[in-house]
Motif scaffolding. Sequence first.
Motif, PDB file in Angstrom:
ATOM      1  N   LYS A 145       0.821  -1.217   0.000  1.00  0.00           N
ATOM      2  CA  LYS A 145       0.000   0.000   0.000  1.00  0.00           C
ATOM      3  C   LYS A 145       0.857   1.270   0.000  1.00  0.00           C
ATOM      4  O   LYS A 145       0.356   2.363  -0.208  1.00  0.00           O
ATOM      5  CB  LYS A 145      -0.935   0.003   1.218  1.00  0.00           C
ATOM      6  CG  LYS A 145      -1.998  -1.085   1.187  1.00  0.00           C
ATOM      7  CD  LYS A 145      -2.921  -0.964   2.383  1.00  0.00           C
ATOM      8  CE  LYS A 145      -4.056  -1.984   2.309  1.00  0.00           C
ATOM      9  NZ  LYS A 145      -3.541  -3.373   2.377  1.00  0.00           N
ATOM     10  N   ARG A 146       2.140   1.126   0.228  1.00  0.00           N
ATOM     11  CA  ARG A 146       3.027   2.278   0.243  1.00  0.00           C
ATOM     12  C   ARG A 146       3.466   2.660  -1.172  1.00  0.00           C
ATOM     13  O   ARG A 146       3.390   1.839  -2.094  1.00  0.00           O
ATOM     14  CB  ARG A 146       4.268   1.982   1.091  1.00  0.00           C
ATOM     15  CG  ARG A 146       3.960   1.884   2.585  1.00  0.00           C
ATOM     16  CD  ARG A 146       5.150   1.332   3.326  1.00  0.00           C
ATOM     17  NE  ARG A 146       5.075   1.565   4.769  1.00  0.00           N
ATOM     18  CZ  ARG A 146       5.970   1.125   5.634  1.00  0.00           C
ATOM     19  NH1 ARG A 146       7.002   0.432   5.226  1.00  0.00           N
ATOM     20  NH2 ARG A 146       5.834   1.376   6.924  1.00  0.00           N
ATOM     21  N   VAL A 147       3.908   3.894  -1.304  1.00  0.00           N
ATOM     22  CA  VAL A 147       4.438   4.378  -2.586  1.00  0.00           C
ATOM     23  C   VAL A 147       5.963   4.308  -2.517  1.00  0.00           C
ATOM     24  O   VAL A 147       6.581   4.849  -1.591  1.00  0.00           O
ATOM     25  CB  VAL A 147       3.986   5.826  -2.871  1.00  0.00           C
ATOM     26  CG1 VAL A 147       4.623   6.342  -4.163  1.00  0.00           C
ATOM     27  CG2 VAL A 147       2.466   5.898  -2.950  1.00  0.00           C
ATOM     28  N   TYR A 148       6.550   3.634  -3.502  1.00  0.00           N
ATOM     29  CA  TYR A 148       7.994   3.420  -3.525  1.00  0.00           C
ATOM     30  C   TYR A 148       8.633   4.275  -4.620  1.00  0.00           C
ATOM     31  O   TYR A 148       8.220   4.221  -5.774  1.00  0.00           O
ATOM     32  CB  TYR A 148       8.309   1.941  -3.789  1.00  0.00           C
ATOM     33  CG  TYR A 148       7.839   1.031  -2.677  1.00  0.00           C
ATOM     34  CD1 TYR A 148       8.719   0.603  -1.682  1.00  0.00           C
ATOM     35  CD2 TYR A 148       6.507   0.612  -2.605  1.00  0.00           C
ATOM     36  CE1 TYR A 148       8.288  -0.228  -0.652  1.00  0.00           C
ATOM     37  CE2 TYR A 148       6.067  -0.212  -1.575  1.00  0.00           C
ATOM     38  CZ  TYR A 148       6.964  -0.630  -0.602  1.00  0.00           C
ATOM     39  OH  TYR A 148       6.534  -1.438   0.430  1.00  0.00           O
ATOM     40  N   LEU A 164       8.972  -5.191  -7.012  1.00  0.00           N
ATOM     41  CA  LEU A 164       7.932  -4.448  -6.294  1.00  0.00           C
ATOM     42  C   LEU A 164       6.622  -4.427  -7.082  1.00  0.00           C
ATOM     43  O   LEU A 164       5.542  -4.617  -6.525  1.00  0.00           O
ATOM     44  CB  LEU A 164       8.403  -3.020  -6.017  1.00  0.00           C
ATOM     45  CG  LEU A 164       9.594  -2.860  -5.056  1.00  0.00           C
ATOM     46  CD1 LEU A 164      10.067  -1.412  -5.023  1.00  0.00           C
ATOM     47  CD2 LEU A 164       9.223  -3.333  -3.655  1.00  0.00           C
ATOM     48  N   LEU A 165       6.739  -4.182  -8.381  1.00  0.00           N
ATOM     49  CA  LEU A 165       5.546  -4.126  -9.232  1.00  0.00           C
ATOM     50  C   LEU A 165       4.848  -5.482  -9.297  1.00  0.00           C
ATOM     51  O   LEU A 165       3.614  -5.558  -9.307  1.00  0.00           O
ATOM     52  CB  LEU A 165       5.918  -3.647 -10.636  1.00  0.00           C
ATOM     53  CG  LEU A 165       6.342  -2.172 -10.724  1.00  0.00           C
ATOM     54  CD1 LEU A 165       7.073  -1.908 -12.033  1.00  0.00           C
ATOM     55  CD2 LEU A 165       5.139  -1.250 -10.584  1.00  0.00           C
ATOM     56  N   PRO A 214       6.353   9.917  -1.788  1.00  0.00           N
ATOM     57  CA  PRO A 214       6.757   8.522  -1.578  1.00  0.00           C
ATOM     58  C   PRO A 214       6.908   8.195  -0.102  1.00  0.00           C
ATOM     59  O   PRO A 214       7.346   9.030   0.701  1.00  0.00           O
ATOM     60  CB  PRO A 214       8.112   8.428  -2.293  1.00  0.00           C
ATOM     61  CG  PRO A 214       8.621   9.835  -2.331  1.00  0.00           C
ATOM     62  CD  PRO A 214       7.398  10.700  -2.461  1.00  0.00           C
ATOM     63  N   ASN A 215       6.522   6.965   0.260  1.00  0.00           N
ATOM     64  CA  ASN A 215       6.686   6.500   1.641  1.00  0.00           C
ATOM     65  C   ASN A 215       8.072   5.901   1.860  1.00  0.00           C
ATOM     66  O   ASN A 215       8.649   6.034   2.931  1.00  0.00           O
ATOM     67  CB  ASN A 215       5.635   5.436   1.971  1.00  0.00           C
ATOM     68  CG  ASN A 215       4.227   5.917   1.723  1.00  0.00           C
ATOM     69  OD1 ASN A 215       3.565   5.441   0.800  1.00  0.00           O
ATOM     70  ND2 ASN A 215       3.765   6.864   2.528  1.00  0.00           N
ATOM     71  N   ILE A 216       8.545   5.213   0.835  1.00  0.00           N
ATOM     72  CA  ILE A 216       9.861   4.568   0.918  1.00  0.00           C
ATOM     73  C   ILE A 216      10.676   4.970  -0.302  1.00  0.00           C
ATOM     74  O   ILE A 216      10.193   4.916  -1.441  1.00  0.00           O
ATOM     75  CB  ILE A 216       9.731   3.037   1.009  1.00  0.00           C
ATOM     76  CG1 ILE A 216       9.068   2.667   2.346  1.00  0.00           C
ATOM     77  CG2 ILE A 216      11.086   2.356   0.871  1.00  0.00           C
ATOM     78  CD1 ILE A 216       8.842   1.211   2.558  1.00  0.00           C
ATOM     79  N   VAL A 217      11.914   5.388  -0.061  1.00  0.00           N
ATOM     80  CA  VAL A 217      12.801   5.826  -1.140  1.00  0.00           C
ATOM     81  C   VAL A 217      13.990   4.878  -1.209  1.00  0.00           C
ATOM     82  O   VAL A 217      14.625   4.586  -0.181  1.00  0.00           O
ATOM     83  CB  VAL A 217      13.301   7.265  -0.889  1.00  0.00           C
ATOM     84  CG1 VAL A 217      14.296   7.689  -1.977  1.00  0.00           C
ATOM     85  CG2 VAL A 217      12.120   8.236  -0.834  1.00  0.00           C
ATOM     86  N   VAL A 218      14.278   4.397  -2.416  1.00  0.00           N
ATOM     87  CA  VAL A 218      15.473   3.575  -2.633  1.00  0.00           C
ATOM     88  C   VAL A 218      16.366   4.319  -3.620  1.00  0.00           C
ATOM     89  O   VAL A 218      16.036   4.417  -4.811  1.00  0.00           O
ATOM     90  CB  VAL A 218      15.121   2.171  -3.171  1.00  0.00           C
ATOM     91  CG1 VAL A 218      16.376   1.301  -3.194  1.00  0.00           C
ATOM     92  CG2 VAL A 218      14.041   1.517  -2.322  1.00  0.00           C
ATOM     93  N   ASN A 219      17.441   4.873  -3.120  1.00  0.00           N
ATOM     94  CA  ASN A 219      18.333   5.674  -3.974  1.00  0.00           C
ATOM     95  C   ASN A 219      19.430   4.793  -4.570  1.00  0.00           C
ATOM     96  O   ASN A 219      20.418   4.471  -3.911  1.00  0.00           O
ATOM     97  CB  ASN A 219      18.962   6.824  -3.192  1.00  0.00           C
ATOM     98  CG  ASN A 219      19.773   7.715  -4.117  1.00  0.00           C
ATOM     99  OD1 ASN A 219      19.231   8.300  -5.048  1.00  0.00           O
ATOM    100  ND2 ASN A 219      21.073   7.809  -3.893  1.00  0.00           N
TER     101      ASN A 219
END
Length: 350
Positions: free
Chosen positions: A9-12, A29-30, A86-91
Amino acid sequence: MSYKPLDSKRVYLVTGAAGFIGYYLSKKLLDQGCRVIGIDNVNDYYDVNLKHARLEKLYPYEGFTFIKGDIADKLVITKLFEEYRPNIVVNLAAQAGVRYSIENPDVYIQSNIIGFYNILEACRHYPVDHLVYASSSSVYGANKKVPFEETDFVDTPVSLYASTKKSNELMAFTYSHLYKIPATGLRFFTVYGPMGRPDMAYFGFTDSYFNDKPIKIFNNGDFENDLYRDFTYIDDIVTGIERLLSNAPVEAVPHKVYNIGNNNPEKLMFFIETLEKCLSKATAEEVVFHKVFEPIKPGDVPATYASTDALQKAVDFKPETPIEEGLQRFADWYVEYYKVGKPKAQEVQI
C-alpha cells in the motif's frame, strides 16, 4: 529473526530505475502490486539501448510511473516528492565505476554527492518511512582484514567513487541524527547477472570474446596472489533490499549500514574459467578467451569479501547463489539478447 513483510500500500520511489539493480527491484515491487515511481536520467555512461530495454519491461505495469530526470536537479526532485509523496525511497541512482572516476571526477560529485544531498533534503521536507541507499564495498579500500565487517575502519578509500560512497554514509547518518530520517545504507559487492552493466568485467569479457578481442586481466598474471571478488547475483541483492524496505532502523539515530555480498569470494581466474564454461554451454561451442595480463589499475583493491552476519541477523537472509548458476543465467541471456554464437535462421539447412 522476524521481519516485517513488504507493504504494497506504500508508494515506492526508485532512483536509477533504468539501471541494473533499479530495474530488477522495480520489477519485484511491481510484481507484488506496489506503486513504483521510477526516475533516471538515462545517461550514456553505457549502452542506452540496454537501459531502454529494461524500461520497456516496466512500462506495461499499471503501478509504474517513470520520470526522466536527474537527481542532481534539485527542482526536479522537490517536485517529484511534492507530487507523489513517496513513503519509501530507494536511492540507486549514482555514477558507478572505480576506474571511470579517475578520468571523469566531475560527474561523481554531481550525481553521488549533490544528487544524494537533494534526496536527503527531500526526505527531510517530505518525511518518509525509510530511505534505503546504495553504498559500495569499495568503501573498505585496501583493508587487509577479511571478511569485511560493517564495524571496520573505512576512512582510507582508494578511489573518488569510494570516497563519494563513504560520503553518502556520513551524510545519511547526519540527516538521521538531525531530522530522524530512518535510513539504511547497503554496501554492494560486485553485483552481476542478466541485463547487467556492460562496464562490469564479466560483461566486458563476453563482449570482447564475441568481437574477437582479447580480454585484459589486471592481476599481473600472478595466479598465486590472484584478485578475489565477492560476486553477488542480482536476485540475491534484490531479495536483500526487499526484506529491508519495511524494516527501518529504530535506534536513537535511525541509521544502519549492511553488507550485501555472497560471503564466498572467488579467485578472478576461477570466475573467468566459469564464465568460459557457461558461454560454451550457451553457444554449444567451446569458448576460450584470449587473455592479456596487465598490472592492477589505480583504485582497484586486491580482495573484496563480505561478512553478511549483520544482514542475516536483521532480516534472516544471506545471498547464496553460486557463480556457476548465476553466470549460466547471464550467459544464456547474453546469447539470446545479442543473438550471438548460434546459427542464423537463414543459415539453417533442413
